[in-house]
Design a protein around this motif. Structure first.
Motif, PDB file in Angstrom:
ATOM      1  N   GLY A 164       3.278  -1.619  -3.793  1.00 55.10           N
ATOM      2  CA  GLY A 164       3.612  -2.508  -4.898  1.00 55.10           C
ATOM      3  C   GLY A 164       4.756  -3.460  -4.632  1.00 55.10           C
ATOM      4  O   GLY A 164       4.789  -4.578  -5.170  1.00 55.10           O
ATOM      5  N   GLU A 165       5.715  -3.038  -3.797  1.00 53.31           N
ATOM      6  CA  GLU A 165       6.877  -3.870  -3.470  1.00 53.31           C
ATOM      7  C   GLU A 165       7.144  -3.809  -1.962  1.00 53.31           C
ATOM      8  O   GLU A 165       8.232  -3.420  -1.529  1.00 53.31           O
ATOM      9  N   HIS A 195       0.450  -5.237 -14.767  1.00 51.06           N
ATOM     10  CA  HIS A 195       1.811  -5.640 -14.368  1.00 51.06           C
ATOM     11  C   HIS A 195       2.153  -5.094 -12.984  1.00 51.06           C
ATOM     12  O   HIS A 195       3.066  -4.275 -12.834  1.00 51.06           O
ATOM     13  N   PRO A 196       1.449  -5.557 -11.959  1.00 48.75           N
ATOM     14  CA  PRO A 196       1.738  -5.060 -10.608  1.00 48.75           C
ATOM     15  C   PRO A 196       3.143  -5.412 -10.129  1.00 48.75           C
ATOM     16  O   PRO A 196       3.666  -4.773  -9.219  1.00 48.75           O
ATOM     17  N   GLU A 197       3.747  -6.440 -10.764  1.00 48.41           N
ATOM     18  CA  GLU A 197       5.090  -6.845 -10.364  1.00 48.41           C
ATOM     19  C   GLU A 197       6.130  -5.757 -10.619  1.00 48.41           C
ATOM     20  O   GLU A 197       7.231  -5.781 -10.069  1.00 48.41           O
ATOM     21  N   HIS A 198       5.782  -4.772 -11.451  1.00 49.48           N
ATOM     22  CA  HIS A 198       6.714  -3.673 -11.726  1.00 49.48           C
ATOM     23  C   HIS A 198       6.767  -2.682 -10.569  1.00 49.48           C
ATOM     24  O   HIS A 198       7.683  -1.859 -10.501  1.00 49.48           O
ATOM     25  N   GLY A 199       5.795  -2.745  -9.674  1.00 56.05           N
ATOM     26  CA  GLY A 199       5.795  -1.873  -8.509  1.00 56.05           C
ATOM     27  C   GLY A 199       5.416  -0.439  -8.788  1.00 56.05           C
ATOM     28  O   GLY A 199       5.598   0.438  -7.934  1.00 56.05           O
ATOM     29  N   TRP A 212      -4.737  -8.369  -5.196  1.00 55.06           N
ATOM     30  CA  TRP A 212      -4.934  -8.085  -3.775  1.00 55.06           C
ATOM     31  C   TRP A 212      -6.392  -8.262  -3.339  1.00 55.06           C
ATOM     32  O   TRP A 212      -6.671  -8.392  -2.154  1.00 55.06           O
ATOM     33  N   ASN A 269       0.573  -9.259  -0.875  1.00 53.85           N
ATOM     34  CA  ASN A 269       1.592  -9.493  -1.900  1.00 53.85           C
ATOM     35  C   ASN A 269       2.474 -10.652  -1.507  1.00 53.85           C
ATOM     36  O   ASN A 269       2.916 -10.762  -0.357  1.00 53.85           O
ATOM     37  N   GLN A 270       2.793 -11.485  -2.467  1.00 50.05           N
ATOM     38  CA  GLN A 270       3.751 -12.556  -2.223  1.00 50.05           C
ATOM     39  C   GLN A 270       5.128 -11.959  -2.167  1.00 50.05           C
ATOM     40  O   GLN A 270       5.447 -10.972  -2.824  1.00 50.05           O
ATOM     41  N   ASP A 320      -0.041  -0.499 -15.524  1.00 46.51           N
ATOM     42  CA  ASP A 320       0.229  -0.711 -14.099  1.00 46.51           C
ATOM     43  C   ASP A 320      -0.675  -1.789 -13.523  1.00 46.51           C
ATOM     44  O   ASP A 320      -0.253  -2.603 -12.694  1.00 46.51           O
TER      45      ASP A 320
END
Length: 271
Positions: A241-242, A162-166, A49, A269-270, A159
């Motif tokens: 995160g999501e 692996h930000p994709e884990h939210g 970010w 975030n994408q 965390d």
């Protein structure tokens, strides 16, 4: 070691006054020198970010992050060594959480205790009103009322990588700090706008019920159904995160969170 800690020596006499004055002077000099370039490079590499912040956002975020690193007492548990990089990693994410809020939103945080790994809580404890347990309970982080924030460093690292884990234990615990700003940990932070307060209660109640009843589509961690305070912490993680998934599943909830935090993380975030 980061130059946090108390402003005065716990001893008595003039020595404590001199020590306190010296420490305040050192902090002032470090703040005046500006956000270290090596910190800026580290954050740009570590946080997806970071490059998406506007210039104005970045200046505000750097100032607040720098102040938190320098003015907070960073303490180690179980012989763990706390480094500048650890303090920066935690402060950076904490200050992203409150980027849109006024200065001082996390002023109650005076100390942070970092454990090397998961903390195990022993003795009687309760997470749900009326239900007490003495079973050993793993703790990844904890916000102690009128006390320090506690974090398991390995969880912070996981965390961050692996930000994709939210999931984000730093934001989770800092959300508890915001929740308690009105003196009550009830899932509703200090909101002065009556219209937003009303919309907040309605949106959060509907989403909370869906978690408790098991009808949520899976965007909100089931742990959010423990109580309203944990619900706020969990949906805050999801909001940052999501953000796209949360808005698709709970548009009204995403709306009130955005109005409270005064940011739209979808920009960072994408989809």
């Amino acid at each position: 070691m980061v130059p946090g800690g108390c402003d005065s020596d716990p001893g008595t006499g003039d020595a404590g006054v001199v020590f306190g004055s010296r420490r305040r002077r050192e902090r002032a000099e470090l703040l005046a020198a500006g956000f270290p370039e090596q910190w800026r490079t580290l954050c740009a590499e570590r946080f997806a970010w970071h490059p998406a912040l506007t210039e104005e956002e970045r200046r505000r975020w750097e100032r607040r992050t720098h102040e938190m690193v320098l003015n907070t007492s960073w303490e180690a548990a179980r012989g763990f060594d706390v480094t500048d990089e650890m303090a920066l990693t935690i402060a950076a994410q904490a200050q992203l959480l409150v980027l849109g809020l006024p200065d001082g939103a996390l002023a109650p945080v005076h100390a942070v205790v970092i454990h090397p790994s998961t903390i195990v809580m022993d003795g009687e404890h309760s997470q749900v009103d009326g239900v007490v347990s003495d079973d050993p309970t793993p703790i990844l982080g904890e916000a102690v009322e009128h006390g320090p924030l506690l974090f398991a460093w390995d969880e912070v690292v996981n965390d961050t990588e692996h930000p994709e884990h939210g999931r984000n234990v730093v934001m989770h615990e800092c959300a508890h700090v915001l929740d308690g700003a009105d003196g009550v940990f009830d899932g509703t932070p200090l909101i002065t706008d009556p219209e937003l307060a009303e919309a907040w209660v309605q949106a959060c109640s509907e989403a909370y019920d869906s978690v408790v009843e098991g009808t949520d589509p899976g965007v909100i961690d089931p742990y959010g159904g423990v109580n309203p305070a944990e619900f706020l912490a969990v949906v805050t993680e999801a909001f940052f995160g999501e953000p796209h998934a949360l808005r698709r599943a709970h548009p009204d909830l995403a709306d009130v969170l955005g109005r409270y935090y005064r940011v739209d993380p979808r920009r960072w975030n994408q989809a």
